[in-house]
Design an enzyme around this catalytic site. Structure first.
Site, mmCIF file in Angstrom:
data_model
loop_
_atom_site.group_PDB
_atom_site.id
_atom_site.type_symbol
_atom_site.label_atom_id
_atom_site.label_comp_id
_atom_site.label_asym_id
_atom_site.label_seq_id
_atom_site.Cartn_x
_atom_site.Cartn_y
_atom_site.Cartn_z
ATOM 1 N N ASP A 168 -7.683 -5.419 -0.158
ATOM 2 C CA ASP A 168 -8.342 -6.377 -1.164
ATOM 3 C C ASP A 168 -7.838 -7.799 -0.936
ATOM 4 O OD1 ASP A 168 -7.313 -3.736 -3.147
ATOM 5 O OD2 ASP A 168 -9.337 -4.404 -2.793
ATOM 6 N N HIS B 7 0.719 -1.259 -0.020
ATOM 7 C CA HIS B 7 0.093 0.086 -0.040
ATOM 8 C C HIS B 7 0.949 1.209 0.042
ATOM 9 C CE1 HIS B 7 -3.415 2.837 1.004
ATOM 10 N NE2 HIS B 7 -4.065 1.864 0.597
HETATM 11 C C1 SDX Z 1 -6.150 -0.142 -3.051
HETATM 12 O O1 SDX Z 1 -4.536 4.482 -2.281
HETATM 13 C C2 SDX Z 1 -5.435 3.774 -1.705
HETATM 14 O O2 SDX Z 1 -5.823 4.036 -0.555
HETATM 15 C C3 SDX Z 1 -5.856 2.501 -2.683
HETATM 16 C C4 SDX Z 1 -7.013 1.626 -1.773
HETATM 17 C C5 SDX Z 1 -8.330 2.359 -1.402
HETATM 18 O O3 SDX Z 1 -8.970 2.008 -0.538
HETATM 19 O O4 SDX Z 1 -8.608 3.205 -2.182
HETATM 20 O O5 SDX Z 1 -6.323 1.240 -0.494
HETATM 21 C C6 SDX Z 1 -7.250 0.396 -2.624
HETATM 22 O O6 SDX Z 1 -5.905 -0.081 -4.282
HETATM 23 C C7 SDX Z 1 -5.160 -1.062 -2.356
HETATM 24 C C8 SDX Z 1 -3.981 -1.505 -3.088
HETATM 25 C C9 SDX Z 1 -4.425 -2.685 -4.104
HETATM 26 N N1 SDX Z 1 -3.391 -2.923 -4.937
HETATM 27 C C10 SDX Z 1 -2.591 -4.070 -5.202
HETATM 28 O O7 SDX Z 1 -2.858 -5.087 -4.030
HETATM 29 C C11 SDX Z 1 -1.771 -4.622 -6.108
HETATM 30 C C12 SDX Z 1 -0.397 -4.973 -5.526
HETATM 31 N N2 SDX Z 1 0.201 -3.766 -4.745
HETATM 32 C C13 SDX Z 1 1.254 -3.115 -5.494
HETATM 33 O O8 SDX Z 1 0.791 -2.751 -6.922
HETATM 34 C C14 SDX Z 1 1.627 -1.919 -4.845
HETATM 35 O O9 SDX Z 1 1.778 -2.391 -3.532
HETATM 36 C C15 SDX Z 1 0.705 -0.477 -4.581
HETATM 37 C C16 SDX Z 1 0.342 -0.223 -6.093
HETATM 38 C C17 SDX Z 1 -0.401 -0.787 -3.774
HETATM 39 C C18 SDX Z 1 1.514 0.659 -3.989
HETATM 40 O O10 SDX Z 1 2.562 1.044 -4.607
HETATM 41 P P1 SDX Z 1 3.425 2.191 -4.347
HETATM 42 O O11 SDX Z 1 3.332 2.772 -3.302
HETATM 43 O O12 SDX Z 1 3.554 2.951 -5.690
HETATM 44 O O13 SDX Z 1 4.913 1.136 -4.045
HETATM 45 P P2 SDX Z 1 5.656 0.725 -5.163
HETATM 46 O O14 SDX Z 1 5.061 0.263 -6.639
HETATM 47 O O15 SDX Z 1 6.814 1.832 -5.629
HETATM 48 O O16 SDX Z 1 6.410 -0.291 -4.692
HETATM 49 C C19 SDX Z 1 7.668 -0.368 -3.584
HETATM 50 C C20 SDX Z 1 8.472 -1.395 -3.822
HETATM 51 C C21 SDX Z 1 8.773 -1.636 -5.224
HETATM 52 O O17 SDX Z 1 10.140 -2.278 -5.110
HETATM 53 P P3 SDX Z 1 11.543 -1.540 -5.444
HETATM 54 O O18 SDX Z 1 11.122 -0.923 -6.853
HETATM 55 O O19 SDX Z 1 11.569 -0.333 -4.294
HETATM 56 O O20 SDX Z 1 12.664 -2.246 -5.508
HETATM 57 O O21 SDX Z 1 7.774 -2.513 -3.136
HETATM 58 C C22 SDX Z 1 7.580 -3.605 -4.312
HETATM 59 C C23 SDX Z 1 7.901 -2.780 -5.659
HETATM 60 O O22 SDX Z 1 8.348 -3.503 -6.356
HETATM 61 N N3 SDX Z 1 6.103 -3.817 -4.363
HETATM 62 C C24 SDX Z 1 5.897 -5.180 -4.493
HETATM 63 C C25 SDX Z 1 4.373 -5.176 -4.202
HETATM 64 N N4 SDX Z 1 3.810 -3.902 -4.112
HETATM 65 C C26 SDX Z 1 5.008 -3.255 -4.068
HETATM 66 N N5 SDX Z 1 6.591 -6.288 -4.518
HETATM 67 C C27 SDX Z 1 5.683 -7.607 -4.568
HETATM 68 N N6 SDX Z 1 4.309 -7.414 -4.807
HETATM 69 C C28 SDX Z 1 3.760 -6.221 -4.274
HETATM 70 N N7 SDX Z 1 2.247 -6.513 -4.139
#
Ligand code: SDX
Length: 431
Positions: free
Chosen positions: A366, A308
């Site tokens: 989720d 998140h």
């Molecule tokens: C919702 O914003 C909100 O409030 C949203 C929400 C709401 O109620 O409206 O809470 C609802 O959208 C919840 C999130 C649902 N999405 C997912 O579950 C999809 C999987 N999660 C990711 O795509 C990600 O964690 C996000 C999109 C939720 C957050 O992304 P960020 O904050 O932009 O973080 P990032 O993509 O920059 O990741 C930081 C690091 C990265 O590694 P590095 O580049 O630093 O090496 O963490 C890694 C990412 O690769 N990473 C993950 C991961 N999520 C982040 N690695 C593996 N699995 C994951 N799920």
């Protein structure tokens, strides 16, 4: 927001600029850069808005470190345990918990707006039966501005109120119709003798051929899912609604934009993607393979339902949702659900893995919701429409708040341009 006498000094090429620091009720101080470009001729650069406050709001607050989610100051675990969705809708819309009389009037008003304009049933019949319900919802909600002309004038507070009630009331009907249409069953009209969540389940699962009695425990679980998804600060879809609204677009167009944004798998589409991932994993012995893929920089795979932008320890909604998952599956006699078993083991293994601990990745809202929804009988394609149904009150509350701000301006970000410099057109024979 309290103006403080604090300020930050920015020095560029020997010139100094004072930027006021604003102190909120809760959360980090805010550097006010509204005059920066006018004074210093520079932009700030923050494409994912990781360090940017896009607006001032009084509706919802998240403390990502403490794992706290407040709606008008009330913590989500208390609301999920003691309140119900329509009371939370009242709270988000009007700022305080209703009196008994206020709640009765509000619930009666919503109940009497649940029917859809009969001609919209024809609109539904233009879609292919295999259309994704989110495609249908995006289209039908946008089309509401072609049927409800008496609530599209955003300058009229009464019309804003009518549009708000209509959207909250009709979203369950639209979502249920999208489901019925996709399975070739007849639409079921809303019923005024049922509460909001029971009405939705009845519109989804009853058929004309026999009586259908809503299970009150499933209705309660449905209501809790609605409550847990109601609002969440300036997430991507809410920011989309605010940006659309800043141009003066009508409420139905703005909410349709929010639905479209929510559909993405990184946002609201994650609940569908998460259950599909759990099914692909299939058994606990395959979990290490998928955790390895999630950690592999060369593999685009991510653990859906994990991570998140704001929560960095745990998502309080996921905690409540996990409790609900146990209750619902036990009630349904499927507590030995293999998908739930995979979900719980995946959570354990991921949380024990240094990669996820270091990056502060853990189940979000989720992760468990899909397990409950599938156990209740919904196909995965209905998970995000249910999220959209729930979040409509959050979008509408934020939409109303922005329209009530006398200082509202059209949202128009600038850019960091790295394209071609000025050059003259060359005729095709010279290229
Ligand atoms: C919702 O914003 C909100 O409030 C949203 C929400 C709401 O109620 O409206 O809470 C609802 O959208 C919840 C999130 C649902 N999405 C997912 O579950 C999809 C999987 N999660 C990711 O795509 C990600 O964690 C996000 C999109 C939720 C957050 O992304 P960020 O904050 O932009 O973080 P990032 O993509 O920059 O990741 C930081 C690091 C990265 O590694 P590095 O580049 O630093 O090496 O963490 C890694 C990412 O690769 N990473 C993950 C991961 N999520 C982040 N690695 C593996 N699995 C994951 N799920």
């Amino acid at each position: 927001m309290a103006d403080t006498d604090k300020s930050a000094t920015l020095t560029i090429d020997g010139a100094s600029y004072d930027l006021p620091i604003l102190s909120p009720t809760a959360g980090p101080d805010v550097l006010d850069i509204r005059k920066l470009y006018g004074q210093a001729g520079v932009f700030t650069y923050d494409p994912g808005f990781t360090s940017t406050a896009s607006c001032e709001s009084t509706i919802t607050f998240i403390d990502g470190v403490k794992g706290e989610l407040l709606h008008r100051g009330y913590p989500i675990d208390q609301l999920a345990g003691k309140s119900h969705y329509l009371e939370v809708c009242f709270l988000l819309l009007y700022g305080n918990l209703p009196t008994a009389a206020e709640l009765e009037k509000f619930e009666d008003t919503v109940t009497r707006h649940t029917m859809l304009h009969e001609q919209m049933y024809n609109f539904f019949r233009g879609f292919r039966r295999d259309a994704h319900p989110m495609a249908i919802m995006t289209g039908v909600v946008g089309a509401m501005s072609a049927f409800y002309h008496d609530s599209t004038d955003i300058t009229d507070p009464h019309q804003r109120e009518v549009a708000s009630i209509r959207l909250i009331a009709k979203m369950p009907t639209i979502a249920a119709m999208a489901y019925k249409y996709s399975i070739g069953q007849p639409f079921v009209y809303p019923r005024n003798d049922l509460d909001y969540s029971s009405n939705f389940l009845n519109m989804c699962f009853s058929v004309p051929a026999e009586d259908y009695v809503v299970n009150p425990i499933l209705a309660r679980a449905m209501d809790r899912i609605f409550t847990l998804h109601a609002d969440h600060e300036q997430n991507a879809s809410t920011s989309t609604v605010r940006l659309a609204s800043s141009s003066g677009a009508n409420p139905f167009a703005c909410i349709a934009a929010g639905i479209a944004c929510l559909w993405g798998p990184a946002h609201g589409g994650a609940n569908q993607a998460c259950l599909e991932m759990l099914k692909e994993i299939g058994s606990v012995d395959r979990i290490p393979e998928f955790i390895a893929r999630a950690k592999d920089k060369n593999d685009p795979f991510r653990l859906m339902g994990f991570g998140h932008r704001v929560y960095k320890n745990f998502d309080p909604r996921a905690t409540v949702m996990k409790q609900s998952a146990d209750e619902v599956l036990e009630l349904l006699g499927v507590e030995n659900n293999p998908i739930l078993a995979v979900a719980k083991e995946l959570e354990q293994q991921a949380l024990a893995d240094p990669y996820f601990a270091e990056k502060k990745l853990f189940p979000n809202v989720d992760f468990y919701s899909g397990v409950i929804l599938e156990a209740m009988g919904f196909p995965t394609s209905m998970f995000t429409p249910i999220f959209a149904l729930s979040r409509t009150v959050g979008w509408i509350s934020q939409w109303k708040e922005q329209l009530g701000d006398p200082g509202m301006k059209i949202g128009r970000p600038r850019q960091l341009y790295n394209g071609e410099s000025l050059r003259d057109y060359s005729d095709i024979e010279n290229r």
